[in-house]
Enzyme design. Structure first.
Site, PDB file in Angstrom:
ATOM      1  N   CYS A  35       0.689  13.472 -14.416  1.00  0.00           N
ATOM      2  CA  CYS A  35       0.749  14.179 -13.126  1.00  0.00           C
ATOM      3  C   CYS A  35       0.559  13.249 -11.931  1.00  0.00           C
ATOM      4  O   CYS A  35       0.829  13.641 -10.805  1.00  0.00           O
ATOM      5  CB  CYS A  35      -0.289  15.296 -13.075  1.00  0.00           C
ATOM      6  SG  CYS A  35      -1.988  14.701 -13.020  1.00  0.00           S
ATOM      7  N   ASP A  37      -2.347  12.043 -10.787  1.00  0.00           N
ATOM      8  CA  ASP A  37      -3.665  12.139 -10.149  1.00  0.00           C
ATOM      9  C   ASP A  37      -4.484  10.877 -10.423  1.00  0.00           C
ATOM     10  O   ASP A  37      -4.476  10.356 -11.539  1.00  0.00           O
ATOM     11  CB  ASP A  37      -4.455  13.336 -10.684  1.00  0.00           C
ATOM     12  CG  ASP A  37      -3.865  14.675 -10.287  1.00  0.00           C
ATOM     13  OD1 ASP A  37      -3.037  14.710  -9.356  1.00  0.00           O
ATOM     14  OD2 ASP A  37      -4.242  15.683 -10.907  1.00  0.00           O
ATOM     15  N   CYS A  60      -3.549  16.591  -6.555  1.00  0.00           N
ATOM     16  CA  CYS A  60      -3.350  17.981  -6.130  1.00  0.00           C
ATOM     17  C   CYS A  60      -4.665  18.607  -5.664  1.00  0.00           C
ATOM     18  O   CYS A  60      -5.734  18.011  -5.764  1.00  0.00           O
ATOM     19  CB  CYS A  60      -2.762  18.782  -7.286  1.00  0.00           C
ATOM     20  SG  CYS A  60      -3.879  18.918  -8.700  1.00  0.00           S
ATOM     21  N   CYS A 104      -7.605  18.261 -14.453  1.00  0.00           N
ATOM     22  CA  CYS A 104      -8.270  17.779 -13.239  1.00  0.00           C
ATOM     23  C   CYS A 104      -9.780  17.707 -13.444  1.00  0.00           C
ATOM     24  O   CYS A 104     -10.428  16.747 -13.011  1.00  0.00           O
ATOM     25  CB  CYS A 104      -7.936  18.671 -12.046  1.00  0.00           C
ATOM     26  SG  CYS A 104      -6.177  18.688 -11.632  1.00  0.00           S
TER      27      CYS A 104
END
Length: 171
Positions: A35, A37, A60, A104
């Site tokens: 992703c 991150d 995000c 996350c």
């Protein structure tokens, strides 16, 4: 039901403990290649307490909220509390994350562990190496080139594991 809880939105819009810490004595940086991150956690540890903590996150809203909440959960606490923080605790403190955003909270846990390991390394503190798995040997849901089944080794409630299985089956 909203996709994100009020707590997630609050920590995304008003993140706590943001920024660099030039005098940090423990720094951990982790990322998710899938992703994109990236989280960086700075710790100031004194007398076995997390006196201060800051973060920088490129990612995000869920990544920012997870970083923010994780710092709040360990600030002012014993170092042992920082080491025992789990992605599940971060997710619960945020009143949940969508299944596709659980990674996350995993990154937040891993960034803190990496910062604690860095602190131990910098200070010459002895530690149990099994507390800090080498890159690629962890059992979390991000991509280290392992099978996707690694996602099911997370410390997650059964209903969330079932949702992840449904997402995987749909792919």
């Amino acid at each position: 039901m909203a996709l994100y809880s009020e707590k997630v939105m609050d920590h995304f819009r008003n993140p706590r403990n943001v920024g660099e810490m030039p005098d940090a004595n423990g720094v951990g940086e982790v990322g998710n290649a899938v992703c994109g991150d990236i989280m960086k956690i700075y710790l100031k540890i004194e007398d076995d307490l997390v006196k201060d903590v800051k973060f920088e996150t490129f990612g995000c809203g869920s990544a920012i909220a997870s970083s923010s909440m994780a710092t709040e959960l360990i600030k002012g606490k014993p170092l042992s509390d920082a080491l025992s923080l789990t992605n599940k605790a971060v997710t619960e403190a945020l009143d949940g994350l969508p299944p596709h955003k659980l990674h996350c909270s995993v990154l937040a846990e891993e960034a803190i562990r990496a910062a604690v390991k860095d602190y131990y390394d910098r200070t010459g503190t002895d530690y149990d190496p099994s507390l800090f798995p080498e890159e690629g040997s962890c059992a979390h849901s991000h991509d280290h080139g392992e099978s996707d089944d690694a996602a099911f080794e997370l410390d997650l409630p059964e209903d969330v594991k079932e949702q992840l299985a449904q997402i995987k089956a749909a792919q």
